[in-house]
Design a protein around this motif. Structure first.
Motif, mmCIF file in Angstrom:
data_model
loop_
_atom_site.group_PDB
_atom_site.id
_atom_site.type_symbol
_atom_site.label_atom_id
_atom_site.label_comp_id
_atom_site.label_asym_id
_atom_site.label_seq_id
_atom_site.Cartn_x
_atom_site.Cartn_y
_atom_site.Cartn_z
ATOM 1 N N PHE A 291 29.566 75.862 -34.598
ATOM 2 C CA PHE A 291 29.472 74.374 -33.427
ATOM 3 C C PHE A 291 28.023 74.509 -33.811
ATOM 4 C CE2 PHE A 291 33.697 75.587 -31.920
ATOM 5 C CZ PHE A 291 33.689 74.955 -31.077
ATOM 6 N N GLU A 292 26.788 74.975 -34.381
ATOM 7 C CA GLU A 292 26.005 75.151 -34.410
ATOM 8 C C GLU A 292 25.343 73.912 -35.741
ATOM 9 O OE1 GLU A 292 22.069 74.680 -33.317
ATOM 10 O OE2 GLU A 292 23.341 76.265 -31.600
ATOM 11 N N ALA A 293 26.031 74.442 -36.494
ATOM 12 C CA ALA A 293 25.811 73.091 -37.780
ATOM 13 C C ALA A 293 26.377 72.447 -37.405
ATOM 14 C CB ALA A 293 26.087 73.669 -39.043
ATOM 15 N N GLU A 294 27.504 71.708 -37.067
ATOM 16 C CA GLU A 294 28.977 70.089 -37.472
ATOM 17 C C GLU A 294 28.241 70.193 -35.722
ATOM 18 O OE1 GLU A 294 29.569 70.213 -40.261
ATOM 19 O OE2 GLU A 294 28.570 71.033 -40.758
ATOM 20 N N LEU A 295 28.489 70.564 -35.244
ATOM 21 C CA LEU A 295 28.345 70.014 -33.755
ATOM 22 C C LEU A 295 27.044 69.850 -33.234
ATOM 23 C CD1 LEU A 295 31.873 71.409 -32.436
ATOM 24 C CD2 LEU A 295 31.093 69.090 -33.820
ATOM 25 N N ASP A 296 26.022 70.339 -33.684
ATOM 26 C CA ASP A 296 24.945 70.604 -32.851
ATOM 27 C C ASP A 296 24.908 71.001 -31.432
ATOM 28 O OD1 ASP A 296 22.135 70.362 -33.109
ATOM 29 O OD2 ASP A 296 22.135 68.476 -32.352
ATOM 30 N N GLN A 297 25.976 72.042 -31.414
ATOM 31 C CA GLN A 297 26.218 72.234 -30.026
ATOM 32 C C GLN A 297 26.203 74.246 -29.873
ATOM 33 O OE1 GLN A 297 26.838 70.975 -26.916
ATOM 34 N NE2 GLN A 297 26.414 73.196 -25.899
ATOM 35 N N PRO A 298 24.857 74.858 -29.509
ATOM 36 C CA PRO A 298 25.027 76.341 -29.328
ATOM 37 C C PRO A 298 26.653 76.434 -28.514
ATOM 38 C CG PRO A 298 23.674 75.701 -27.846
ATOM 39 C CD PRO A 298 24.158 74.418 -28.756
ATOM 40 N N ILE A 299 27.695 77.985 -28.813
ATOM 41 C CA ILE A 299 28.068 78.520 -28.908
ATOM 42 C C ILE A 299 27.972 79.888 -28.371
ATOM 43 C CG2 ILE A 299 29.695 78.405 -30.606
ATOM 44 C CD1 ILE A 299 32.409 78.213 -28.580
ATOM 45 N N GLY A 300 28.302 81.018 -27.129
ATOM 46 C CA GLY A 300 28.200 81.710 -27.281
ATOM 47 C C GLY A 300 29.300 82.948 -27.458
ATOM 48 N N VAL A 301 29.022 84.089 -27.936
ATOM 49 C CA VAL A 301 29.652 84.703 -28.334
ATOM 50 C C VAL A 301 30.931 84.699 -27.583
ATOM 51 C CG1 VAL A 301 30.424 87.404 -28.947
ATOM 52 C CG2 VAL A 301 28.168 86.875 -28.598
ATOM 53 N N LEU A 302 31.236 85.461 -26.422
ATOM 54 C CA LEU A 302 32.474 85.243 -25.454
ATOM 55 C C LEU A 302 33.405 84.020 -25.591
ATOM 56 C CD1 LEU A 302 33.808 86.980 -23.507
ATOM 57 C CD2 LEU A 302 32.989 86.115 -22.107
ATOM 58 N N PRO A 303 32.747 82.696 -25.325
ATOM 59 C CA PRO A 303 33.309 81.292 -25.963
ATOM 60 C C PRO A 303 34.147 81.657 -26.768
ATOM 61 C CG PRO A 303 31.286 80.645 -24.485
ATOM 62 C CD PRO A 303 31.726 82.015 -24.601
ATOM 63 N N ALA A 304 33.320 81.742 -27.856
ATOM 64 C CA ALA A 304 33.786 82.155 -29.359
ATOM 65 C C ALA A 304 34.921 83.030 -29.739
ATOM 66 C CB ALA A 304 32.379 82.442 -30.466
#
Length: 78
Positions: A22-35
């Motif tokens: 999510f961070e590398a390809e979508l430039d969107q941080p995602i938390g542990v719980l959503p992941a």
């Protein structure tokens, strides 16, 4: 089909991979719980498709090996 479950270590590794993606390809941080929720969703929704494809692949490979054994046996009888 039985629910797909991962060990704590495997789940942590997969969740870390989802977060990196999510961070590398979508430039969107995602938390542990959503992941973790995303992993559970994919395991529930498409896990069976991957499992069934794996079974089909293994069956096809087994058939190829069986065919090779039959051909080899026939050639040794000559």
């Amino acid at each position: 089909m039985k629910k797909i479950e991962f060990s704590k270590e495997a789940k942590a590794t997969i969740v870390a991979s989802i977060r990196r993606y999510f961070e590398a390809e979508l430039d969107q941080p995602i938390g542990v719980l959503p992941a973790e929720f995303l992993l559970d969703f994919f395991a529930d929704e498409i896990g069976a498709h991957y499992y069934n494809q794996g079974l089909r692949d293994a069956h096809a490979r087994r058939q190829e090996q069986r065919h090779c054994c039959i051909v080899l046996r026939r050639s040794l009888r000559i």
